[in-house]
Design a protein around this motif. Sequence first.
Motif, PDB file in Angstrom:
ATOM      1  N   LYS A 124     -23.683  -8.152  10.935  1.00 44.15           N
ATOM      2  CA  LYS A 124     -23.460  -8.342  12.368  1.00 44.15           C
ATOM      3  C   LYS A 124     -22.415  -9.423  12.623  1.00 44.15           C
ATOM      4  O   LYS A 124     -21.583  -9.303  13.529  1.00 44.15           O
ATOM      5  CB  LYS A 124     -24.778  -8.665  13.075  1.00 44.15           C
ATOM      6  N   ASP A 125     -22.446 -10.498  11.830  1.00 42.75           N
ATOM      7  CA  ASP A 125     -21.455 -11.568  11.992  1.00 42.75           C
ATOM      8  C   ASP A 125     -20.058 -11.084  11.642  1.00 42.75           C
ATOM      9  O   ASP A 125     -19.074 -11.436  12.308  1.00 42.75           O
ATOM     10  CB  ASP A 125     -21.816 -12.774  11.120  1.00 42.75           C
ATOM     11  N   LYS A 128     -18.830  -8.875  14.376  1.00 41.60           N
ATOM     12  CA  LYS A 128     -18.482  -9.698  15.538  1.00 41.60           C
ATOM     13  C   LYS A 128     -17.102 -10.325  15.369  1.00 41.60           C
ATOM     14  O   LYS A 128     -16.307 -10.368  16.312  1.00 41.60           O
ATOM     15  CB  LYS A 128     -19.533 -10.790  15.734  1.00 41.60           C
ATOM     16  N   TYR A 129     -16.809 -10.822  14.166  1.00 42.40           N
ATOM     17  CA  TYR A 129     -15.497 -11.425  13.909  1.00 42.40           C
ATOM     18  C   TYR A 129     -14.379 -10.387  14.073  1.00 42.40           C
ATOM     19  O   TYR A 129     -13.348 -10.668  14.694  1.00 42.40           O
ATOM     20  CB  TYR A 129     -15.451 -12.020  12.496  1.00 42.40           C
ATOM     21  N   ASP A 131     -14.519  -7.669  15.851  1.00 45.28           N
ATOM     22  CA  ASP A 131     -14.505  -7.381  17.290  1.00 45.28           C
ATOM     23  C   ASP A 131     -13.670  -8.422  18.035  1.00 45.28           C
ATOM     24  O   ASP A 131     -12.797  -8.087  18.842  1.00 45.28           O
ATOM     25  CB  ASP A 131     -15.948  -7.370  17.796  1.00 45.28           C
ATOM     26  N   GLU A 132     -13.919  -9.693  17.770  1.00 43.70           N
ATOM     27  CA  GLU A 132     -13.194 -10.764  18.452  1.00 43.70           C
ATOM     28  C   GLU A 132     -11.698 -10.704  18.154  1.00 43.70           C
ATOM     29  O   GLU A 132     -10.861 -10.923  19.039  1.00 43.70           O
ATOM     30  CB  GLU A 132     -13.760 -12.123  18.047  1.00 43.70           C
ATOM     31  N   LYS A 144     -19.269  -0.860  17.492  1.00 44.28           N
ATOM     32  CA  LYS A 144     -19.601  -1.396  16.178  1.00 44.28           C
ATOM     33  C   LYS A 144     -20.737  -0.617  15.519  1.00 44.28           C
ATOM     34  O   LYS A 144     -21.760  -0.339  16.155  1.00 44.28           O
ATOM     35  CB  LYS A 144     -19.998  -2.877  16.288  1.00 44.28           C
TER      36      LYS A 144
END
Length: 243
Positions: A124-125, A128-129, A131-132, A144
């Motif tokens: 998930k992390d 997220k990275y 995605d950002e 995602k």
Amino acid sequence: MNYVVINGSPRKKNTWKMVKQAELNLKGNFEEIQLIKERIPLCNGCFKCIMEGEDECPHFDKIKPIIDKIKAADGIIIACPVYAMNVTALLKNFFDHTAYLYHRPEFFTKKALVVVSTAGAGQKDVAKYIDETLRHWGVNKVYKITYACGGKDSIDEDNINKISKKFAGDVESGKLHSPKFEDILFYNVWKAMALSKDPIGADSKYWIETDLVNHDFAPEVKLNIVKKAFSKIMFFVFKKVMK
């Protein structure tokens, strides 16, 4: 529809199996980029892409073809396993070469699908990275798919099908989503910097030539009254700070 698939894994195992399962729900053409085969040299942190323009990057001949394929695609798929609780070196190195897109975002009409697998944790992390990073590029919407396979050669087909179908429908619809407040904030940071008294030359040229300096956000993407007001306030504040 045209999709560009960027594989950040040095091999084709569970993450790639997830991509192939997702592709079954997408209609169109797929341009695959295996970063392991691109042999992109390590980013040396010269800042030329940011300060002088991306064409001044010493590895421009390696990066430009990939960026051109992203520009030509309707949808972007980024696949990456978790390595030491982060993205692979292959994907990080590619992202490092696109640092200029933080200052000069341009993919405002693109949608993306992020596919991440792990044997243990961190999926998930990592998603997220990625995605950002894509949102800093300007990407309009990011979906995602993450999965912890527990060290086994397995994938969650039901979840992959569910999310990839949503992604496909969104790409095919052509609908553009309203940006998050954070995205509007960063848009105005770079716009204000480009209009400061001592701007980065490449930034100033880009923002003025694209006419983005005269918009609250990318003109293709509509803002409601609240977000328009937020954008104007943020620009006013940043313009005062970055004289």
